[in-house]
Scaffold this motif. Structure first.
Motif, PDB file in Angstrom:
ATOM      1  N   SER A  36      42.241  36.596  38.504  1.00 25.30           N
ATOM      2  CA  SER A  36      41.916  37.785  37.657  1.00 25.30           C
ATOM      3  C   SER A  36      40.636  38.382  38.181  1.00 25.30           C
ATOM      4  O   SER A  36      39.441  37.559  37.855  1.00 25.30           O
ATOM      5  N   GLU A  39      37.055  40.162  35.190  1.00 22.60           N
ATOM      6  CA  GLU A  39      37.701  39.451  34.071  1.00 22.60           C
ATOM      7  C   GLU A  39      36.792  39.760  32.869  1.00 22.60           C
ATOM      8  O   GLU A  39      37.393  39.827  31.802  1.00 22.60           O
ATOM      9  N   ASN A  44      42.215  37.930  29.646  1.00 21.86           N
ATOM     10  CA  ASN A  44      43.689  37.751  30.364  1.00 21.86           C
ATOM     11  C   ASN A  44      43.428  36.541  30.987  1.00 21.86           C
ATOM     12  O   ASN A  44      44.532  36.078  31.270  1.00 21.86           O
ATOM     13  N   ALA A  45      42.319  36.101  31.431  1.00 23.72           N
ATOM     14  CA  ALA A  45      42.251  34.764  32.315  1.00 23.72           C
ATOM     15  C   ALA A  45      42.753  33.547  31.517  1.00 23.72           C
ATOM     16  O   ALA A  45      43.603  32.933  31.807  1.00 23.72           O
ATOM     17  N   ALA A  57      38.638  33.356  37.747  1.00 29.14           N
ATOM     18  CA  ALA A  57      38.090  34.585  36.760  1.00 29.14           C
ATOM     19  C   ALA A  57      36.910  34.970  37.847  1.00 29.14           C
ATOM     20  O   ALA A  57      36.060  34.250  37.588  1.00 29.14           O
ATOM     21  N   ASP A  59      33.883  37.953  37.994  1.00 32.31           N
ATOM     22  CA  ASP A  59      33.444  38.933  37.503  1.00 32.31           C
ATOM     23  C   ASP A  59      31.882  39.052  37.759  1.00 32.31           C
ATOM     24  O   ASP A  59      31.095  37.934  38.186  1.00 32.31           O
TER      25      ASP A  59
END
Length: 198
Positions: A36, A39, A44-45, A57, A59
């Protein structure tokens, strides 16, 4: 900017997974790996992990991913957080059964091309790509997303960018979304479901 945005106790985009992502649950494998991207705070993860997937995840915000870890723990699952700038992060080759990109619209065209190519490369043969973003028409609504047309999508852009994949669904539509304070109201959206050829 993202650390500041995610610094509060609340979840800027809410804690429920994106509605489009949830609507594709039947396409997910019963087990396997998922990536993901961008994220943020984990909504969502965490949902993907609840579906039985092993989730990475990624980010740029350590603050956001720390909140993602707390959300995962509260829901009885775990995710693997990776703090990284997607402009320089190396996408693992053929490593994921599912790649998810929900509103990752911070990248100007050259970087966007790199990200899209990385997403394709990261999928295993037969792997599933799920993407939702704002179309250029979103500028009229102003209910979320970037304020620059070059960061927004068109169906033609996505069709060209993901031509190496088998596109199963590419749909432009306007719908109301409610995702925390970050995305809220009638929105110009585009959904992409695609698979890497086996």
């Amino acid at each position: 900017m993202w650390d500041e945005r995610f610094a509060g106790d609340d979840y800027f985009y809410g804690t429920d997974a994106n509605a489009f992502l949830r609507s594709q649950a039947a396409l997910l494998p019963p087990s396997g790996t998922a990536l993901s991207l961008a994220e943020g705070e984990g909504r969502n993860a965490v949902w993907l992990a609840q579906q039985g997937l092993t989730v990475t995840a990624v980010d740029a915000s350590a603050v956001g991913l720390a909140k993602a870890g707390r959300l995962a723990a509260a829901r009885g699952v775990s995710i693997t957080p990776v703090v990284a700038d997607l402009a320089t992060w190396t996408f693992p080759a053929a490593a994921f059964d599912v790649v998810v990109a929900i509103f990752i619209q911070f990248a100007p065209p050259a970087l966007r091309d790199r990200l899209f190519a990385g997403m394709i490369a990261a999928l295993r043969p037969g792997g599933l790509l799920l993407l939702q973003g704002y179309r250029t028409e979103q500028l009229r609504y102003g209910t979320g997303g970037p304020k620059s047309a070059e960061l927004l999508y068109t169906t033609d852009l996505l069709r060209r960018s993901f031509a190496p994949l088998a596109i199963e669904r590419l749909e432009a539509h306007d719908d109301e979304i409610v995702e925390g304070q970050g995305h809220n109201g009638m929105s110009a959206l585009v959904d992409l479901v695609a698979r890497k050829p086996a």
